[in-house]
Write a protein that holds these residues in place. Structure first.
Motif, mmCIF file in Angstrom:
data_model
loop_
_atom_site.group_PDB
_atom_site.id
_atom_site.type_symbol
_atom_site.label_atom_id
_atom_site.label_comp_id
_atom_site.label_asym_id
_atom_site.label_seq_id
_atom_site.Cartn_x
_atom_site.Cartn_y
_atom_site.Cartn_z
ATOM 1 N N LEU B 188 0.802 -1.222 0.000
ATOM 2 C CA LEU B 188 0.000 0.000 0.000
ATOM 3 C C LEU B 188 0.842 1.283 0.000
ATOM 4 C CD1 LEU B 188 -3.025 -0.994 2.250
ATOM 5 C CD2 LEU B 188 -3.050 -0.469 -0.181
ATOM 6 N N PRO B 189 1.914 1.365 0.794
ATOM 7 C CA PRO B 189 2.717 2.592 0.714
ATOM 8 C C PRO B 189 3.281 2.834 -0.675
ATOM 9 C CG PRO B 189 3.247 1.431 2.718
ATOM 10 C CD PRO B 189 2.348 0.529 1.923
ATOM 11 N N MET B 190 3.704 1.762 -1.374
ATOM 12 C CA MET B 190 4.234 1.953 -2.729
ATOM 13 C C MET B 190 3.142 2.469 -3.658
ATOM 14 S SD MET B 190 7.053 -0.888 -3.658
ATOM 15 C CE MET B 190 6.050 -2.325 -3.537
ATOM 16 N N ILE B 191 1.990 1.792 -3.625
ATOM 17 C CA ILE B 191 0.904 2.192 -4.513
ATOM 18 C C ILE B 191 0.476 3.623 -4.186
ATOM 19 C CG2 ILE B 191 -1.454 1.679 -5.232
ATOM 20 C CD1 ILE B 191 -0.891 -1.241 -4.414
ATOM 21 N N THR B 192 0.365 3.913 -2.901
ATOM 22 C CA THR B 192 -0.066 5.243 -2.490
ATOM 23 C C THR B 192 0.916 6.308 -2.970
ATOM 24 O OG1 THR B 192 -1.078 4.257 -0.553
ATOM 25 C CG2 THR B 192 -0.731 6.624 -0.489
ATOM 26 N N THR B 193 2.215 6.016 -2.817
ATOM 27 C CA THR B 193 3.209 7.000 -3.256
ATOM 28 C C THR B 193 3.052 7.281 -4.748
ATOM 29 O OG1 THR B 193 4.677 6.078 -1.600
ATOM 30 C CG2 THR B 193 5.667 7.527 -3.224
ATOM 31 N N LEU B 194 2.922 6.211 -5.529
ATOM 32 C CA LEU B 194 2.766 6.403 -6.973
ATOM 33 C C LEU B 194 1.510 7.212 -7.285
ATOM 34 C CD1 LEU B 194 3.819 2.910 -8.337
ATOM 35 C CD2 LEU B 194 5.084 5.073 -8.415
ATOM 36 N N LEU B 195 0.419 6.872 -6.609
ATOM 37 C CA LEU B 195 -0.836 7.575 -6.885
ATOM 38 C C LEU B 195 -0.756 9.038 -6.460
ATOM 39 C CD1 LEU B 195 -3.457 4.869 -5.888
ATOM 40 C CD2 LEU B 195 -3.140 5.890 -8.145
ATOM 41 N N VAL B 196 -0.060 9.299 -5.334
ATOM 42 C CA VAL B 196 0.080 10.689 -4.898
ATOM 43 C C VAL B 196 0.865 11.465 -5.950
ATOM 44 C CG1 VAL B 196 1.225 12.185 -3.224
ATOM 45 C CG2 VAL B 196 -0.177 10.308 -2.425
ATOM 46 N N ILE B 197 1.943 10.846 -6.453
ATOM 47 C CA ILE B 197 2.729 11.524 -7.489
ATOM 48 C C ILE B 197 1.857 11.799 -8.711
ATOM 49 C CG2 ILE B 197 4.648 11.236 -9.111
ATOM 50 C CD1 ILE B 197 6.082 9.682 -6.857
ATOM 51 N N ALA B 198 1.079 10.782 -9.124
ATOM 52 C CA ALA B 198 0.213 10.952 -10.288
ATOM 53 C C ALA B 198 -0.811 12.055 -10.040
ATOM 54 C CB ALA B 198 -0.500 9.641 -10.601
ATOM 55 N N HIS B 199 -1.409 12.034 -8.856
ATOM 56 C CA HIS B 199 -2.428 13.013 -8.494
ATOM 57 C C HIS B 199 -1.837 14.422 -8.563
ATOM 58 C CE1 HIS B 199 -6.333 13.831 -6.649
ATOM 59 N NE2 HIS B 199 -5.785 14.532 -5.678
ATOM 60 N N LEU B 200 -0.625 14.587 -8.026
ATOM 61 C CA LEU B 200 0.003 15.911 -8.003
ATOM 62 C C LEU B 200 0.454 16.332 -9.395
ATOM 63 C CD1 LEU B 200 2.071 15.819 -4.695
ATOM 64 C CD2 LEU B 200 -0.080 16.990 -5.156
ATOM 65 N N ALA B 201 0.994 15.369 -10.170
ATOM 66 C CA ALA B 201 1.453 15.709 -11.511
ATOM 67 C C ALA B 201 0.272 16.156 -12.374
ATOM 68 C CB ALA B 201 2.153 14.507 -12.140
ATOM 69 N N LEU B 202 -0.845 15.431 -12.243
ATOM 70 C CA LEU B 202 -2.034 15.804 -13.013
ATOM 71 C C LEU B 202 -2.561 17.165 -12.564
ATOM 72 C CD1 LEU B 202 -3.733 12.319 -13.009
ATOM 73 C CD2 LEU B 202 -3.149 13.618 -15.059
ATOM 74 N N LEU B 203 -2.486 17.377 -11.241
ATOM 75 C CA LEU B 203 -2.914 18.658 -10.705
ATOM 76 C C LEU B 203 -2.078 19.778 -11.313
ATOM 77 C CD1 LEU B 203 -4.301 20.354 -8.292
ATOM 78 C CD2 LEU B 203 -2.133 19.959 -7.152
ATOM 79 N N ARG B 204 -0.758 19.513 -11.370
ATOM 80 C CA ARG B 204 0.166 20.505 -11.897
ATOM 81 C C ARG B 204 -0.123 20.752 -13.375
ATOM 82 N NH1 ARG B 204 4.876 23.111 -10.259
ATOM 83 N NH2 ARG B 204 4.407 24.908 -11.534
ATOM 84 N N ARG B 205 -0.432 19.699 -14.078
ATOM 85 C CA ARG B 205 -0.616 19.805 -15.516
ATOM 86 C C ARG B 205 -1.886 20.572 -15.865
ATOM 87 N NH1 ARG B 205 0.537 15.273 -19.866
ATOM 88 N NH2 ARG B 205 -0.150 16.429 -21.693
ATOM 89 N N TYR B 206 -2.979 20.262 -15.161
ATOM 90 C CA TYR B 206 -4.244 20.896 -15.528
ATOM 91 C C TYR B 206 -4.633 22.017 -14.579
ATOM 92 C CZ TYR B 206 -4.499 16.980 -18.661
ATOM 93 O OH TYR B 206 -4.205 16.096 -19.649
ATOM 94 N N GLY B 207 -3.798 22.252 -13.563
ATOM 95 C CA GLY B 207 -4.074 23.345 -12.645
ATOM 96 C C GLY B 207 -5.229 23.017 -11.727
ATOM 97 N N ILE B 208 -5.450 23.899 -10.745
ATOM 98 C CA ILE B 208 -6.590 23.645 -9.888
ATOM 99 C C ILE B 208 -7.767 24.444 -10.398
ATOM 100 C CG2 ILE B 208 -5.116 23.254 -7.892
ATOM 101 C CD1 ILE B 208 -6.287 25.896 -6.820
ATOM 102 N N THR B 209 -8.942 23.968 -10.035
ATOM 103 C CA THR B 209 -10.155 24.651 -10.467
ATOM 104 C C THR B 209 -10.351 25.901 -9.631
ATOM 105 O OG1 THR B 209 -11.026 22.455 -10.808
ATOM 106 C CG2 THR B 209 -12.576 24.273 -10.968
ATOM 107 N N ALA B 210 -10.538 27.001 -10.291
ATOM 108 C CA ALA B 210 -10.747 28.251 -9.562
ATOM 109 C C ALA B 210 -12.113 28.217 -8.903
ATOM 110 C CB ALA B 210 -10.668 29.420 -10.521
ATOM 111 N N PRO B 211 -12.292 29.003 -7.845
ATOM 112 C CA PRO B 211 -13.621 29.124 -7.266
ATOM 113 C C PRO B 211 -14.602 29.635 -8.325
ATOM 114 C CG PRO B 211 -11.983 30.120 -5.852
ATOM 115 C CD PRO B 211 -11.303 29.792 -7.129
#
Lengths: 154, 538
Positions: B188-211
């Motif tokens: 689980l820590p390995m999978i979680t780390t990978l998913l966190v990286i993916a989640h953050l990379a995608l966040l970085r790529r598409y930005g956050i949704t403005a209010p």
């Protein structure tokens, strides 16, 4: 200072605060979890009458605290009975790098198989790389009973 | 050196790049949840690492190692509680993060994958909770996991196969524990780390949704993440951490009695965030059970995954999304109501009610000779008329002593006389009774029941034989002006036989001991004294 700098200081301060809250308990915890060991005190190992030769390998059981377990371990020591009746108990690992040495009856030496360390029957270094004579145990005699305590380094 | 590192791996510039992420200007407090979650997950990794320094994943080792961690190691109980409550905090903030994302409709095009990575992380976190639950190998975790596995078995076709795969066999034992441990600390820590990286990379790529705003996403001014949003994030993290640190110091993570597969009385209950499922199962019986165990949860998870593809509403403002709001409201209130009714229906322990016979951790035990021994006297002298619980028209002892607490020897004398009881009390016995009745009048009289019977008599004997004039126990005793004997609450690693020999003739086992020999006791008295000392020590 402009707003940007103030905010940056806040971020740094907060990170440091969180780190600081953690450091002491974590250090205490790690130190605590590695301080396992034997009870302080003396363990009986043999009776004088049981010692046959001048140098004898004596096995005994000891109760130790090993982390969350309390268990009995088998240990052994080398015991020398001098002609005048005095007893010396050697810690059974070479003072060089901790290999188990053994008693060579023909040469009357303690010999370490790892790097050729040799000691005489009083534990003095004769040859090889060991930096000091063999370590001994603190001793206690009650009548016939031999008990050992802490390791004394020469 | 620093320059060389920098030139090779561009550490500093990567970090800068990370910090300079451009955010919509009105990003604010609602957006701190993600960072708080990241920090909490980091904290779980750290506390988990420290716990695994001590933990032993085998049925004979698991429980003692956790107990050792809780009772012997400095900071151990706090760290385990941090890990335990940290998990609950993560669930809370996952909920808030999820709801915030839903309200902002941030899952929509082009951020579907960010949403899906987030949902996979949610599943990982639930799996962390499930696998970690078993590790202490106490009653609670053993029976809780047994029920979870039964639930998995209800899944059609594959259920029994999956359950036995997880268990590593037909019964819940060594293999299951090792598997849960491996999944919890490696997979689980390995999978979680990978998913966190993916989640953050995608966040970085598409930005956050403005209010929500009228101008749409294009026309909004951007500001850098550091230090503007990061200040909010770090203040949020600090507040949450302070709350968590405080809570972990106040309420230690529970540790029940060791797992007993033969026990038939234990009623397992899941952690609070799974209570709703537990409650849901009460409404589906027999062949309908599968609806609660499998159908509804699967539908809910599937719906979450499909949400970005099903939601075709072009507007983001809440008032243009009535259906979405209704679904959110219904799900949150259903969850809340189910959780509430599960808590409400939980049997509450009554004062004076007998607990399931669990020896509490050493620190919480009643130890003083007058109190432990007092229970013995209480049984001998009082229980022919009184009892700890209500019996018929008779008031329980707690109510009685709370209303009218005995004042001393003459009070008892009169009390016995008035009720026609032929008995006398020694001075020491009066003191013992007063001590134990103080506990009966207190808030935790049930703790008295956890004292093993043999220890009671041992303590009574200890108190009446003046052992306490030299030995101190939990602050009581040791009045002798010239002699100080060891405090007996100190932990010694000795067997019962050793203690009996030691009381009989201390010098036979500890040659330098100053304790005088006590030859004149009866066999059962030595035995009881040793039992009492073992109760203090183990």
């Amino acid at each position: 200072m402009d707003r940007r700098k103030v905010l940056a200081r806040i971020v740094q301060f907060v990170s440091a605060a969180i780190g600081a809250l953690f450091v002491l308990p974590v250090i205490a915890f790690i130190r605590g979890s590695s301080s396992a060991g034997r009870d302080d005190g003396f363990d009986p190992i043999a009776k004088i009458g049981d010692l046959g030769e001048e140098v004898t390998r004596v096995s005994f059981a000891r109760l130790i605290r090993d982390g969350w377990m309390v268990r009995t371990i088998q240990e052994y020591v080398w015991v020398r009975k001098k002609p005048d009746g005095a007893i010396v108990v050697f810690e059974p690992h070479c003072t060089h790098l901790g290999c188990a040495y053994s008693w060579n009856q023909t040469n009357q030496h303690f010999e370490c198989p790892c790097h050729g360390g040799k000691f005489d029957k009083d534990g003095n270094r004769l040859a090889g790389p060991p930096p000091r004579p063999l370590d001994r145990y603190e001793l206690k005699m009650e009548g016939n009973q031999i008990s050992i305590g802490k390791i004394l380094k020469a | 050196m620093w320059k060389w590192l920098e030139s090779r791996i561009r550490l500093q510039s990567t970090w800068r790049h990370f910090l300079e992420e451009r955010l919509p200007e009105r990003t604010g407090w609602p957006h701190v949840f993600g960072s708080i979650l990241l920090a909490l997950i980091g904290l779980q990794f750290l506390t988990g690492l420290l716990l695994s320094f001590v933990y032993s994943a085998s049925p004979p080792g698991a429980y003692p190692s956790v107990r050792y961690l809780m009772e012997q190691l400095p900071g151990g109980a706090w760290l385990r509680s941090l890990h335990y409550w940290g998990a609950s905090f993560i669930i809370v903030f996952v909920g808030l993060h999820l709801i915030r994302t839903f309200l902002y409709a941030a899952y929509r095009r082009p951020r579907e994958l960010t949403w899906i990575a987030g949902l996979l992380l949610l599943l990982c976190i639930l799996a962390f909770g499930q696998t970690g639950y078993l590790l202490p190998w106490d009653q609670r975790s053993y029976w809780g996991t047994a029920v979870t596995l039964r639930i998995i078995e209800t899944v059609p076709m594959l259920g029994p196969k999956i359950a036995s795969l997880i268990r590593g066999g037909a019964s819940l034992g060594a293999l299951a524990l090792s598997r849960f441990y491996a999944i919890h600390v490696v997979a689980l820590p390995m999978i979680t780390t990978l998913l966190v990286i993916a989640h953050l990379a995608l966040l970085r790529r598409y930005g956050i949704t403005a209010p929500w705003s009228r101008t749409g996403e294009e026309g909004i001014r951007k500001i850098p993440f550091y230090p503007y949003q990061m200040t909010r994030d770090s203040i949020g993290i600090l507040i949450v951490f302070l709350m968590l640190f405080w809570l972990a110091g106040q309420l230690y993570a529970p540790l029940d009695a060791p797992a007993d597969p033969t026990d038939t009385t234990f009623v397992p209950r899941p952690d609070w965030y799974f209570l709703f499922l537990f409650q849901l199962l009460r409404y589906f019986e027999g062949k309908w059970e599968i609806i609660g165990t499998f159908v509804l949860p699967s539908i809910a998870i599937l719906a979450l995954f499909l949400l970005p593809f099903m939601d075709r509403n072009p507007r983001r403002e809440l008032r243009y999304r009535p259906v979405a709001m209704l679904i959110l409201l219904v799900s949150v209130s259903a969850w809340g109501w189910l959780t509430y009714s599960a808590v409400d229906e939980m049997p509450k322990p009554r004062a004076g009610q007998r607990p399931p016979g669990i020896l509490p951790p050493r620190a919480e035990r009643i130890k003083r000779p007058s109190e432990v021994g007092g229970l013995y006297v209480l049984k001998q002298k009082c229980f022919s008329c009184h009892s700890m619980t209500e019996m018929g028209s008779r008031l329980n002892l707690q109510t009685l002593v709370r209303n009218r607490f005995p004042t001393g020897a003459t009070w008892f004398e009169r009390h016995f006389q008035e009720n026609g009881i032929q008995t006398t009390l020694g001075d020491r016995e009066v003191e013992e009774l007063m001590s134990v009745l103080r506990l009966v009048a207190g808030n935790r009289p049930d703790l008295l029941y956890t004292i093993p019977p043999k220890a009671r008599f041992g303590a009574h004997f200890f108190y009446n034989s003046s052992c306490g004039s030299c030995h101190k126990i939990d602050g009581q005793g040791g009045e002798h002006p010239r002699v100080t004997a060891p405090d007996l609450t100190l932990r010694l690693l000795r067997s019962k036989e050793w203690h009996i020999k030691h009381i009989h003739d201390a010098q036979s086992v500890v040659p330098k001991s100053k304790m005088p020999p006590f030859f004149h006791y009866e066999g059962f008295e030595y035995d009881a004294l040793a039992e009492y000392i073992l109760y203090l020590h183990t």
